[in-house]
Design an enzyme around this catalytic site. Sequence first.
Site, PDB file in Angstrom:
ATOM      1  N   GLY A   1       0.836  -1.091  -0.054  1.00 43.66           N
ATOM      2  CA  GLY A   1       0.010   0.123   0.140  1.00 43.66           C
ATOM      3  C   GLY A   1       0.902   1.240  -0.148  1.00 43.66           C
ATOM      4  O   GLY A   1       0.288   2.021  -0.542  1.00 43.66           O
ATOM      5  N   THR A   2       1.709   1.265   0.802  1.00 41.92           N
ATOM      6  CA  THR A   2       2.810   2.614   0.764  1.00 41.92           C
ATOM      7  C   THR A   2       3.297   3.005  -0.334  1.00 41.92           C
ATOM      8  O   THR A   2       3.264   3.880  -0.728  1.00 41.92           O
ATOM      9  CB  THR A   2       3.696   2.352   1.967  1.00 41.92           C
ATOM     10  OG1 THR A   2       3.124   2.016   3.095  1.00 41.92           O
ATOM     11  CG2 THR A   2       4.526   3.491   2.318  1.00 41.92           C
TER      12      THR A   2
ATOM     13  N   HIS B 241      -1.187  -7.864   2.589  1.00 43.77           N
ATOM     14  CA  HIS B 241      -1.511  -8.067   4.178  1.00 43.77           C
ATOM     15  C   HIS B 241      -2.638  -7.817   4.956  1.00 43.77           C
ATOM     16  O   HIS B 241      -3.048  -7.995   5.961  1.00 43.77           O
ATOM     17  CB  HIS B 241      -0.351  -7.660   4.941  1.00 43.77           C
ATOM     18  CG  HIS B 241       0.053  -6.168   5.323  1.00 43.77           C
ATOM     19  ND1 HIS B 241      -0.469  -5.935   6.427  1.00 43.77           N
ATOM     20  CD2 HIS B 241       0.232  -5.312   4.424  1.00 43.77           C
ATOM     21  CE1 HIS B 241      -0.066  -4.473   6.635  1.00 43.77           C
ATOM     22  NE2 HIS B 241       0.098  -4.091   5.196  1.00 43.77           N
TER      23      HIS B 241
ATOM     24  N   THR C 176      12.956  -7.468  -9.931  1.00 50.61           N
ATOM     25  CA  THR C 176      12.525  -8.824 -10.175  1.00 50.61           C
ATOM     26  C   THR C 176      11.383  -8.916  -9.134  1.00 50.61           C
ATOM     27  O   THR C 176      11.214  -8.566  -8.246  1.00 50.61           O
ATOM     28  CB  THR C 176      13.663  -9.794  -9.641  1.00 50.61           C
ATOM     29  OG1 THR C 176      14.753  -9.464 -10.464  1.00 50.61           O
ATOM     30  CG2 THR C 176      13.287 -11.105  -9.656  1.00 50.61           C
TER      31      THR C 176
ATOM     32  N   CYS D  84       2.150   8.010  21.998  1.00 46.13           N
ATOM     33  CA  CYS D  84       2.659   8.421  23.234  1.00 46.13           C
ATOM     34  C   CYS D  84       4.091   8.705  23.083  1.00 46.13           C
ATOM     35  O   CYS D  84       4.834   7.468  22.785  1.00 46.13           O
ATOM     36  CB  CYS D  84       2.343   7.503  24.573  1.00 46.13           C
ATOM     37  SG  CYS D  84       2.792   8.226  26.046  1.00 46.13           S
TER      38      CYS D  84
HETATM   39  N1  PLP Z   1      -3.095   2.898   3.248  1.00 48.29           N
HETATM   40  C1  PLP Z   1      -4.181   2.540   4.599  1.00 48.29           C
HETATM   41  C2  PLP Z   1      -5.446   2.927   4.552  1.00 48.29           C
HETATM   42  C3  PLP Z   1      -3.580   1.469   5.377  1.00 48.29           C
HETATM   43  O1  PLP Z   1      -4.265   1.323   6.261  1.00 48.29           O
HETATM   44  C4  PLP Z   1      -2.145   1.026   5.273  1.00 48.29           C
HETATM   45  C5  PLP Z   1      -1.712  -0.047   6.122  1.00 48.29           C
HETATM   46  O2  PLP Z   1      -1.933   0.241   7.398  1.00 48.29           O
HETATM   47  C6  PLP Z   1      -1.517   1.378   4.078  1.00 48.29           C
HETATM   48  C7  PLP Z   1      -1.965   2.495   3.180  1.00 48.29           C
HETATM   49  C8  PLP Z   1      -0.074   1.009   3.925  1.00 48.29           C
HETATM   50  O3  PLP Z   1       0.046  -0.202   3.388  1.00 48.29           O
HETATM   51  P1  PLP Z   1       1.213  -1.237   3.640  1.00 48.29           P
HETATM   52  O4  PLP Z   1       1.369  -1.679   5.105  1.00 48.29           O
HETATM   53  O5  PLP Z   1       0.928  -2.496   2.592  1.00 48.29           O
HETATM   54  O6  PLP Z   1       2.444  -0.587   2.764  1.00 48.29           O
END
Ligand code: PLP
Length: 377
Positions: free
Chosen positions: A66-67, A194, A230, A317
């Site tokens: 996702g990131t 994941h 790859t 925190c």
């Molecule tokens: N975007 C959202 C809304 C998420 O909840 C997350 C993960 O916590 C991410 C992006 C990031 O995804 P990844 O952990 O696959 O990099």
Amino acid sequence: MDYAATTPVDPRVVEAMLPYFTEKFGNSASLHSVGQEAEAVLESCRRKVAKLLGARPSEIFFTSGGTESDNMALKGIALANKNRGKHIITSQIEHHAVLHPAEWLEKQGFRVTYLPVDKYGMVDPASVERTISEDTILVSIMHANNEIGTIEPIEEIGKICRKGGVYFHTDAVQSVGKIPVSLKHIDILSSSGHKIYGPKGVGIIFIKEGTKIEPIIHGGGHEHGMHSGTENIAGIVGYTKALELCIKEMKPETKKLLKFRKRLIEEIDKIPDCWLNGHPEKRLPGNVHFCFRFIEGESLILLLDQKGIEASTGSACSSKSLKPSHVLTAIGLKPEEAHGSLRLTMGRFTTQEDVERVIKVLPGIVERLRKISPLGK
Ligand code: PLP
């Protein structure tokens, strides 16, 4: 109770992946038969994912999650369209995988509008429409929020973007595989393995044909030049199988989760001085998010953990300052209100027993913490 953080890999996904670590370990770029076998499975996964999401195979690119997909969307669109405009619109409640690239782009000379949300965490499509200007090149609004579970009106927002000639990206990491997702009004979408019972470190980015976007990772030209490196074939096989299972089993799974969600919300609501965050109905089926007055989320998480319940809190925190979640402050909570937050997220392997266990232990833990709390009461 922390499925929004990550999920266990479904045993059926593990089984599908295993051969690709050992006997089928080929590099898809190699010309020999072992390599060609990897190439064939890669393209078969791409076709399957495309079919499951309603896209063309040429619109699906495998990434590391996702990131990375979010970074590719924001930076890739910004780089490719900077001569057309330098304005990007997003919301205040995005994941940091969107917010931090947006902040980085600001340092590179782009202008970013962070739209506010209402008390449920909803972005108003009309505010998107009002904010789009001649200079706008991209709107990025998440499909479902990872903390409070609110589902955003992305269809309406997508239509507005298309009408305005602006690219629309949605971070669908929390929604793909959990609720129906239509690509009809979306140009770019991020998803991660994941969160859907697949492995960590693999995901996809959907890029609609004709979208002007630059790659941000350069090298051997893999993934049609969009994502060099790859390919993680075992991971890709895992993502594909995980997505297939999620979509196939979505109906019964949603039914179960809605029942659990209702039970948890009704029971937790009986605890004094607490309230539900996020939209009451337009929320992810497995998401329950409460704030409890006079306690700190971290203590709550630690005591729940002692009872074998893994949950999450929105506040971070640090030794000197208590930084409340940006999502909770965006929905209007004061920092002291945001501190006592509890996110319970359920999924495929959550049982009625798990739900009853939370209902049994949570009131006592809240009471205990309030007795020793320096925060009042
Ligand atoms: N975007 C959202 C809304 C998420 O909840 C997350 C993960 O916590 C991410 C992006 C990031 O995804 P990844 O952990 O696959 O990099």
